[in-house]
Design an enzyme around this catalytic site. Sequence first.
Site, PDB file in Angstrom:
ATOM      1  N   SER A 245       0.825  -1.207   0.000  1.00  0.00           N
ATOM      2  CA  SER A 245       0.000   0.000   0.000  1.00  0.00           C
ATOM      3  C   SER A 245       0.854   1.249   0.000  1.00  0.00           C
ATOM      4  O   SER A 245       0.322   2.358  -0.110  1.00  0.00           O
ATOM      5  CB  SER A 245      -0.903   0.008   1.239  1.00  0.00           C
ATOM      6  OG  SER A 245      -0.114   0.054   2.423  1.00  0.00           O
ATOM      7  N   HIS A 266      -3.116  -3.845  -5.170  1.00  0.00           N
ATOM      8  CA  HIS A 266      -3.360  -3.442  -3.788  1.00  0.00           C
ATOM      9  C   HIS A 266      -4.787  -3.782  -3.368  1.00  0.00           C
ATOM     10  O   HIS A 266      -5.730  -3.047  -3.650  1.00  0.00           O
ATOM     11  CB  HIS A 266      -3.095  -1.941  -3.619  1.00  0.00           C
ATOM     12  CG  HIS A 266      -3.349  -1.443  -2.237  1.00  0.00           C
ATOM     13  ND1 HIS A 266      -3.834  -0.180  -1.977  1.00  0.00           N
ATOM     14  CD2 HIS A 266      -3.207  -2.049  -1.023  1.00  0.00           C
ATOM     15  CE1 HIS A 266      -3.975  -0.020  -0.678  1.00  0.00           C
ATOM     16  NE2 HIS A 266      -3.610  -1.135  -0.083  1.00  0.00           N
ATOM     17  N   GLU A 278      -6.557  -1.614  -6.179  1.00  0.00           N
ATOM     18  CA  GLU A 278      -5.824  -0.619  -6.959  1.00  0.00           C
ATOM     19  C   GLU A 278      -4.758  -1.354  -7.772  1.00  0.00           C
ATOM     20  O   GLU A 278      -3.883  -2.004  -7.206  1.00  0.00           O
ATOM     21  CB  GLU A 278      -5.174   0.417  -6.038  1.00  0.00           C
ATOM     22  CG  GLU A 278      -6.175   1.336  -5.362  1.00  0.00           C
ATOM     23  CD  GLU A 278      -5.523   2.322  -4.408  1.00  0.00           C
ATOM     24  OE1 GLU A 278      -5.855   3.511  -4.472  1.00  0.00           O
ATOM     25  OE2 GLU A 278      -4.680   1.886  -3.585  1.00  0.00           O
ATOM     26  N   ASN A 316      -5.199   6.301  -0.532  1.00  0.00           N
ATOM     27  CA  ASN A 316      -4.436   6.866   0.580  1.00  0.00           C
ATOM     28  C   ASN A 316      -4.045   8.318   0.323  1.00  0.00           C
ATOM     29  O   ASN A 316      -3.971   9.123   1.254  1.00  0.00           O
ATOM     30  CB  ASN A 316      -3.195   6.025   0.856  1.00  0.00           C
ATOM     31  CG  ASN A 316      -3.537   4.709   1.524  1.00  0.00           C
ATOM     32  OD1 ASN A 316      -4.678   4.463   1.889  1.00  0.00           O
ATOM     33  ND2 ASN A 316      -2.552   3.843   1.673  1.00  0.00           N
TER      34      ASN A 316
END
Length: 408
Positions: A245, A266, A278, A316
């Site tokens: 991540s 991810h 992702e 994120n």
Amino acid sequence: MTETAATNEQISATLVLPYLNHAVRMYEQKYASRADIDAAMRFGCGYPKGPLTVLDELGLDTVHDQLAARYAETGDNLHKPADLLTALVGEGRTGKSDGRGFYTYANGEVIADDETPSADDQPQLRHDIKKVGVVGTGTMASGIVQVFAQAGYDVVFVGRGEDKIAGVIGGITKGLDKLIEKGRSDEATKEAVLGRLTGATTREALADVDIVVEAIAEDLDLKLELFRDFDRIIKQGAILATTTSSLPITQLADATSRPESVIGMHFFNPATVMKLVEVVTAPATGADVNETTLALCAKVGKVAVSCADRSGFIVNALLFPYLNDACLLAESGVELSVIDDAIKAEAGFPMGPFQLLDVVGNDVSLAIQKELFAEFKEPGFAPAASLEKVVADGHLGRKTKKGFHDYS
């Protein structure tokens, strides 16, 4: 902003407006498509709507003016309206009410336009995927093993000992039993899934897999060593994927003699429940590898979004600055629970920012925020003092029974 002066609407605007602005900048930079930005936040965070859809519904002109007013007050670059936002408003593309914003509308519904992918653009499997390898035996790795096995793939997973292997089998068995109890599966399906699993304690068992997904600790040196081993062991043509991540996928690719085969995949935790993956390309990642990975995600029931290798990816990079801003707002005197309640009430987010920080882990959150600050050099991304303090005090969240909130 003091607690007595802060209304739910003011709190929501303070935290959500920069988040929306950041999403516009991400789209403006062509880092990800509008659909992928929105899908990432919906399926990765459980938000009711993606940020670009929210902007269209609020009105681009309204959001632009609110941001401009905040920028005039604070001088914070995060509050300066994104150039694209200013340009769209100047063109009269102000959102859903006017028929065109980030999306195009007719009778209040999104319609196809020149950015809408056609059905012919759906990704296809350019590699034959029959056997999947997974490295790791933690919660994330176990979930990924189960996802592929439930989708009908034979899975070889590698752990450091027979006890770890047994733990994965036991955990998956328990999860399947719960599905049976809820009437969502049956014994025959359970046995079929378990029959597709092969545990191993040596990486050589991965020699003939068609794709391998590593899900070990977020330690760059460990992952580099692992990818060098993949290069030695696994057959040519196999896809080498990482579920990191936060670590640079490009460095993992460079550790091999076949960087074109390396990609980010991810998954979100728990992998058996969360729909988002992702799919992250490094500069050398082959187009066939990218397309196959996207198609594979769809085959196992996941929603895949595409982005390139940079800190935070989509989720994120949008989520953690917002959480950091919440810490800064609390430092100004607004009570944590007031902020949490305001965000749930006004923005419709499933958790308030401090509830989410405690679930993620404040140490993890601080590490991600530091990475974003280091990559983007944005002063507003500097980790909040209160986030650094809870970590220094050992108050890491639910896992330690105390974080921003107390769980003892």
